[in-house]
Each structure stands twice: as C-alpha cells, then as structure tokens.
Write an enzyme that holds these catalytic residues in place. Structure first.
Site, PDB file in Angstrom:
ATOM      1  N   ARG A 158     -26.495 -25.912   0.166  1.00  0.00           N
ATOM      2  CA  ARG A 158     -26.570 -24.465  -0.010  1.00  0.00           C
ATOM      3  C   ARG A 158     -25.484 -24.015  -0.992  1.00  0.00           C
ATOM      4  O   ARG A 158     -25.723 -23.203  -1.883  1.00  0.00           O
ATOM      5  CB  ARG A 158     -26.406 -23.754   1.338  1.00  0.00           C
ATOM      6  CG  ARG A 158     -27.556 -24.002   2.309  1.00  0.00           C
ATOM      7  CD  ARG A 158     -27.519 -23.033   3.501  1.00  0.00           C
ATOM      8  NE  ARG A 158     -26.365 -23.204   4.367  1.00  0.00           N
ATOM      9  CZ  ARG A 158     -26.288 -24.084   5.361  1.00  0.00           C
ATOM     10  NH1 ARG A 158     -27.302 -24.896   5.618  1.00  0.00           N
ATOM     11  NH2 ARG A 158     -25.204 -24.143   6.116  1.00  0.00           N
ATOM     12  N   LYS A 181     -33.532   0.035  -1.116  1.00  0.00           N
ATOM     13  CA  LYS A 181     -34.253  -1.209  -1.418  1.00  0.00           C
ATOM     14  C   LYS A 181     -35.580  -1.186  -0.655  1.00  0.00           C
ATOM     15  O   LYS A 181     -35.668  -1.711   0.458  1.00  0.00           O
ATOM     16  CB  LYS A 181     -33.421  -2.438  -1.022  1.00  0.00           C
ATOM     17  CG  LYS A 181     -34.142  -3.771  -1.278  1.00  0.00           C
ATOM     18  CD  LYS A 181     -33.188  -4.982  -1.163  1.00  0.00           C
ATOM     19  CE  LYS A 181     -33.974  -6.298  -1.217  1.00  0.00           C
ATOM     20  NZ  LYS A 181     -33.119  -7.492  -1.366  1.00  0.00           N
ATOM     21  N   LYS A 192     -25.746  -4.879   2.565  1.00  0.00           N
ATOM     22  CA  LYS A 192     -27.195  -4.761   2.692  1.00  0.00           C
ATOM     23  C   LYS A 192     -27.600  -4.947   4.137  1.00  0.00           C
ATOM     24  O   LYS A 192     -27.004  -5.745   4.852  1.00  0.00           O
ATOM     25  CB  LYS A 192     -27.884  -5.795   1.802  1.00  0.00           C
ATOM     26  CG  LYS A 192     -29.401  -5.662   1.815  1.00  0.00           C
ATOM     27  CD  LYS A 192     -30.070  -7.001   1.634  1.00  0.00           C
ATOM     28  CE  LYS A 192     -30.765  -7.444   2.907  1.00  0.00           C
ATOM     29  NZ  LYS A 192     -31.363  -8.776   2.787  1.00  0.00           N
TER      30      LYS A 192
END
Lengths: 364, 400
Positions: free
Chosen positions: A56, A230, A147
């Site tokens: 990752r 968003k 977010k």
C-alpha cells in the site's frame, strides 16, 4: 436561537476559505487516495498483489512522487490514516512530499457506515466520537481538509426520510467540528448508482438529499465558504435499460445543483462512483460546458477514475513504476482539462458542436 | 390492498383487528407500502415549467423591476391620509391611474406591476381597463393574493399569513383576468425572543403552499418573507436572521416540490434595525445582503426583487445600486419590488389635485428610471459614483 454566538472568527473563516480556494484553483481537482485497508485489498486483488502495508505504501508513493507538474491539475489529496504516517522511498513523510509540491493534504475521518434499524439496509456513518481531538491532531500533522462519506441508495422504498435526515445531520456535525479545528470539511452525501432507476429519478432524489444537507449545514451554523461538496453526478442506475449521453447527465446534474447548492459553496468535486476513467472525464467535461449559470467550481475528487490505469500498469512490479506514473499523470491532466470544459476526447466533436447537443429540448 | 381492507374480508374480532393494525406500525415498511416520497409525481409538465420560467425572466429582464402598487384598502388609508386625501374607491382609482398613465419611458424600467384585487377590475377615466393599459406597455400584471397576517398563539406578537382557502380557484380566475404572477407577504420580526422557530417554520410552510398552488395555474409566485426593520439590532444580527429565515424558506420550497426557476424572491435587504445606534454605509449593507443570499438562495431562483421596507426613495436606490456593484459572484438578477420607494414623491406631488397629475406621474417615472439604473449598478445620482475613480471599498467578505 436567533442570537448568534459566532462559531468562527473572521481569521478562522479566512483560513478555511483560503484553503478551499487553493484546493479547487482553476484546472485543479482532488485525488482521493483514502481507500481503507479493506478497500485497498479489493483493488490490489484485481492485479494479484498482496494487501500488505508495504505494498500500500509503495503504490501511494508511486502516485505521490510523480512529476511535480502534477500540481497543475491536483489541488488536494485525501489520505487514509495509515498513509499519513508513512514515508516515501526518499525517507520523507508523505504529507511533506505532497506539500512540497504545493498540494493540500486531506484526511478521511469517518469510521465507516452503521445500519439504521427499521430500514431496508440503509445506513448512517459513524466517527463523531472524539472527532474534535482527532482533527486537532491531524491539523498538527499537516492536514488542512477532511472527508466524510455518507451513503444513500435508490430503490422502491429508499432513500427514506430518516436516512436522508440522519445522514444530513451527521454530515453537518462533522463539518462543524472540522471547522473548529481549521480543517475544511468535504461533505460527501453519495447516492449509489446501483439500481434500475432512470436519470429523472436520480435527479429528484439528489435534489431532495442535497436540500436536506444544506438545511442541516445551516442549522449547525457551518461556514459554507469554507466547505466543499463531493456529490454523485446525476446518472441513471447501473441496471437502467435506457442509456443517457454525457450532455444529458450534465444537464440533469447542473440543474439539480442549481436548485440546492448555495452560491457561497466555493467548489463541487464529483465522486466517480462506478464510472470508468473515460466516462468520468467525459461527464465532468460536459458538466463544465452546460449553458447554465454555475457559480461554484465544478471539479473532480476521483479515486478509481484516476488510479485504475495506474494500478493496471503497475501490476505490482517495480519495473512498471514509470509507466504507472505516466498513466496517472495522463488521467490527472485530462481531468484538469475536463474541469475547465476543455477536454477533447480523440474522435469527439469540438466545443461548438458539443454546445449544440445542449440546446435543450427537454426541461429538467 | 391496504391492510384494513384486507382485514375486513377475513372474519376476525374487533380486538384482533386493532392488534394487527397496531403491530403493522412496528414493522419496517415492506416494498409496496413504501415511503413514496422518493418517487416524483411530476408536479408540472415541461410546457408549464417553460411558461413559468419565461414569465419570471420577463418580469426581471435586465434593467427592469417591479412596481408594488398592491396596497390594501387599509394601507392606502395611511398613504392618502399623509397627503390629506380621503380614502375612497374613486381616489384610489385616480391615484393608481397616475402611476399607470406613465409613458413609454417606464417600459424599459418596469417589468411587472403588482395589483390589489380592487384595482384589477378598475378602469381609467376613458374607460380602459387598467390591466389593458399596463399590458399594452409590455408590462406584466401581478396580483396580491394573501389575506393579511393573523397571530400565532403562544408567541410574542408573531404572525402567519392567511389566504390559502380557495386559493387554487382564485388563481385560475386571476389568470383568466390577466394576471401572470402573484405576491404573498409573510412578516417576521426581530427582538430578544423573535423570530421563534415556530414563526420561521410556519411562515416558510405557508409560502411554499402558496407557491405550489400558484404554479399549478401558470402564475409565477413572488415569495416575500419580510423581516421587519423595527428594533435596535445591528447589521450582523439582521444578516444572521435573514440567513436562517431564507434557509427555512427554500427547504420548504423543496419539500413542497416548487419549481424554483419559476419563482421570484422578494426579501428585505439586510440592514440594521431602525433604532440601532450604529449606522452602516451602502457597501456594508450590500456585502451583508449579498452574503446572506449567496448562503441561502439556490442559483436556480430566477431573480431577487428587494422590498424597500421603511427606506426612503433615495436610500433604497442607493442600496440597490451598491448591491449590484458588490464584488461577490451573484447568480441571480438583483432588482427591485418597491412600493413606497417608487411612489412617495408622486404621492406628495399629487396631493389629490387633478392639476398635479402630470407632475406626479413625472415623479414616478424619474424614480422608475433611477431604480432601473440601480438594478444594473449604474446609478450615479446623489454622491453615488461607482465608476473606476469612484469605486467604493467593500472590505473583506470574511467579516460577514
């Protein structure tokens, strides 16, 4: 309730507003690189790569160490918690790598969905506990925006009024807490594209959801100029028999936003949902060509639609790093153009003929 | 089939029926008994939407605003008393005639005139219906349809507005009689306790009901949630309250499926209270007003036509001009819907004397032209110059 206790000072407002403006500066959008460990597992499985922390790290490093010119089309990058504390091959912490390129660092702060009892599989999103302290720490660690994703779905019975109200409320609480800690909240009320519903139904539901979101934000005294939205684009369900053109998607999307999103919101960065890379770019481009007054920036906050080619090119092999970065850069540039309505897909018509496709015979 | 109906077809005791119905309420809604709010039953056809949107655009087309000539009989009494004129139907007719006989110069300044019911059916001295006189000038006819304020029990002097009964039939008739837009005024006030959550929700709701009914009849609703300027509150407080009120209004509009592109908003400008010790300049009023609107009024709303409230003619024009010069992005047309601020000088010039009629009409035309310029940010009357050299400083938006 009619007495205002100022939630933010003018200096705090200016800081938040400036951050938001930097993220959505002309031609720029957001790279959503905040896939949770589980979600990254799904992505890596597709290219037969093991879902290890190192893999990752390697893939995110690949994206973040791309040519500095990437900052011409990427204004902000959303991190997952783990990634915020990982380092590049060069030994530098990722937030620093990003900031050195003039890109703003963001952090996913929600803790995933939780079921709403008494509904047909609808959810809210958790993560409010101790959020203020976590935001303060993230700000110290280099983040300037956050977010939080809420999820709604369309079916015969969904979304219900409780799902709409609950998700709108939790988004407003999250936004309020972020702003207290100098983080610009990206507000994400995603309506999933799963289903057989048509474009009109999606538009109707999107309008209801967004109206509820902005009522909640007002009730919670959120400073709109220091937020970003968003949302999903307005599209037909993935199993809908009828297909719609990018122009139809664009008109329905912009109409829905004009009816619900106040002009003080500086930018709207669409999620790509299940769209392919090219679809997401074409739709964004069409959105930026709609002949209706659009007082907010209309840009992107893409995950898969920016990374799919890069992942496919990488295949987990170091030798493919440059090719993978090239694929990522290419997508970023295309979306940068799309966010200005200047993307010309090869084989597609020029702006003039695109415009004519909009001469709306249909009023949404 | 509804549960109660299916139960009737089965032989069960009343007690069993009651139990089954109560249990049903605890069960999650099965598909088929779904919450239908997510299905749109189209309220308006495409053609209806187009008609409403185009009407709204014509009313506030560039440089044009609205003359609010819809004073009720009671309000006219106050106006006429100020100039020593008796409040008779004939005097009211004579007075409106002064306004409606304005020449072609007003065609470029006035997009619509709001009538009171009585006036809609009155004629000029030469027998021409007022409606015809107006329409011949290319001006659209509007009609006040509310029936005044009524108290909200349990509040500190707050009100809602009545007039919904039979409104649908009345709208149909008004449309036949020449009206293409309507107006409904709600009133809120600022004090230690006001506006209360009840007053805000109730007025927002009644405005949405009125709007929904109008649109069914091809009538563009002007939505007026007036927050009175009475009080000693400052500019910030006024802005805060305006934002809360307008957010509630547009949430209600969404809940009632109102087609925003086919509406106009008639709000107060954001100003401090009449008795506020601090005075604010036009740029401050403009920033506070435009900021409040940007945070609450969806871009889909075609136009915002401000009421003048207690402002003088000059004040209202100067403020409108400053609003149109405000450097923040404004996605709607920002114009005027003035009553007193268009008529005060005309009324004073007339004083009920026939020989003063032409002079009075001239006064009205002057005000119409001034506000037309202000609606484009081009008003230079008084010491109000926004050309390059005279560009005023609007200051930082972050303080609002």
């Amino acid at each position: 309730m009619t007495h205002q206790f100022p939630s933010l000072s003018p200096e705090q407002k200016k800081e938040l507003s400036d951050i938001a403006q930097r993220i959505i500066a002309p031609g720029k959008g957001i790279l959503a690189a905040d896939e949770s460990t589980g979600t990254m597992g799904k992505r890596l499985e597709k290219i037969k790569v093991e879902n290890s922390e190192e893999n990752r790290r390697y893939f995110r490093d690949l994206l973040f160490s791309t040519d500095p010119s990437i900052s011409n089309c990427v204004g902000g990058i959303i991190f997952f918690h783990e990634t915020l504390y990982q380092k590049s091959d060069s030994g530098k912490l990722f937030p620093q790598v990003i900031k050195d390129k003039g890109i703003v660092v963001g952090i996913k702060v929600d803790k995933g969905t939780a079921g709403l009892n008494g509904t047909d599989g609808e959810t809210t999103t958790q993560g409010l506990d101790g959020l203020s302290e976590r935001c303060a720490q993230y700000k110290k660690d280099g983040c300037d925006f956050a977010k939080w994703r809420c999820v709604l779905k369309i079916s015969d019975s969904c979304p219900t009024s409780v799902a709409i109200a609950e998700n709108a409320n939790v988004l407003a609480r999250y936004a309020s807490i972020c702003q207290q800690n100098g983080l610009v909240p990206i507000v994400e009320p995603e309506i999933l594209p799963d289903g057989t519903h048509d474009l009109l139904r999606c538009q109707y539901v999107t309008e209801k959801v967004l109206a509820a979101v902005y009522k909640a934000l007002s009730d919670h005294h959120v400073y709109l100029e220091g937020t970003l939205l968003k949302p999903n684009m307005v599209t037909a369900g993935q199993s809908c028999a009828k297909k719609f053109t990018p122009q139809e998607v664009a008109m329905a999307t912009v109409t829905a936003l004009r009816r619900t999103v106040p002009a003080s919101v500086p930018g709207i960065c669409f999620l790509s949902g299940g769209q392919s890379e090219e679809e997401a770019s074409l739709n964004l481009n069409a959105i930026n060509q709609v002949p209706l007054n659009r007082p907010w920036k209309l840009s992107f906050s893409y995950g898969r639609a920016l990374q799919a080619s890069a992942l496919a090119a990488w295949q987990g092999k170091t030798a493919n790093k440059a090719a993978a970065q090239e694929a990522f850069c290419s997508r970023a540039k295309i979306n940068g153009l799309a966010s200005k309505g200047e993307y010309k897909a090869s084989g597609s018509a020029d702006q003039a003929s695109m415009q004519s496709l909009f001469s709306a015979s249909y009023i949404y | 089939m509804k549960l109660t109906e299916s139960l009737r077809s089965v032989f069960i005791t009343p007690e069993e029926r009651t139990y089954l119905i109560s249990v049903r309420r605890l069960l999650p809604k099965a598909a088929g008994q779904s919450v239908r709010m997510t299905h749109q039953s189209p309220t308006l056809s495409e053609a209806q939407k187009r008609e409403l949107h185009e009407t709204a655009l014509r009313i506030v087309s560039p440089g044009k605003g609205i003359l609010a000539a819809d004073e009720s009989v009671g309000s006219m009494a106050k106006r006429l008393a100020q100039v020593g004129v008796e409040n008779t139907e004939e005097n009211r007719r004579q007075y409106r005639q002064i306004l409606f006989s304005a020449d072609d110069r007003v065609s470029g300044c006035i997009g619509g005139i709001i009538f009171f019911h009585e006036t809609l059916y009155q004629n000029s001295d030469t027998g021409i219906p007022f409606v015809k006189m107006i329409r011949d000038r290319g001006i659209l006819v509007g009609i006040k349809v509310d029936k005044g304020v009524v108290p909200l029990a349990g509040t500190f002097g707050e009100t809602t507005t009545q007039g919904l009964d039979g409104l649908s039939d009345r709208c149909a008739q008004y449309k036949k009689d020449g009206a293409v837009f309507a107006k409904w005024r709600c009133v809120l006030k600022v004090s230690e306790t006001n506006p209360s959550p009840l007053a805000i929700t109730e007025n927002a709701n009644v405005l949405a009901r009125y709007s929904s009914i109008c649109q069914q009849h091809g009538i563009v609703p002007i939505i007026e949630p007036e927050i009175l300027p009475d009080g000693d509150h400052d500019l910030k407080r006024s802005q805060y309250i305006t934002e809360k009120v307008l957010t509630a209004v547009y949430k209600a509009m969404s809940d009632h499926h109102v087609y925003l592109e086919g509406t106009l908003l008639k709000p107060n400008m954001v100003t401090s209270g009449h008795s506020c010790s601090t005075k604010y300049g036009p740029e401050e009023v403009a920033m506070a007003t435009v900021t409040a609107l940007r945070r609450t009024v969806p871009p889909a709303v075609t136009g915002v036509a401000f009421l003048s409230g207690g402002q003088s003619e000059e004040e209202a024009t100067v403020h409108l001009n400053a609003i149109n010069n405000c450097p923040l992005a404004k996605p709607w047309i920002l114009s005027f819907s003035f009553g007193r601020a268009l008529q005060a000088s005309a009324l004073r010039a007339w004083r009920g004397h026939k020989e003063n009629e032409k002079g009075a009409t001239e006064q009205f035309i002057k005000k119409a032209e001034a506000n037309s310029l202000a609606s484009q940010g081009k008003y230079t009357g008084g010491d109000n110059n926004y050309t390059d050299a005279g560009q005023r400083s609007y200051g930082s938006s972050h303080a609002y």
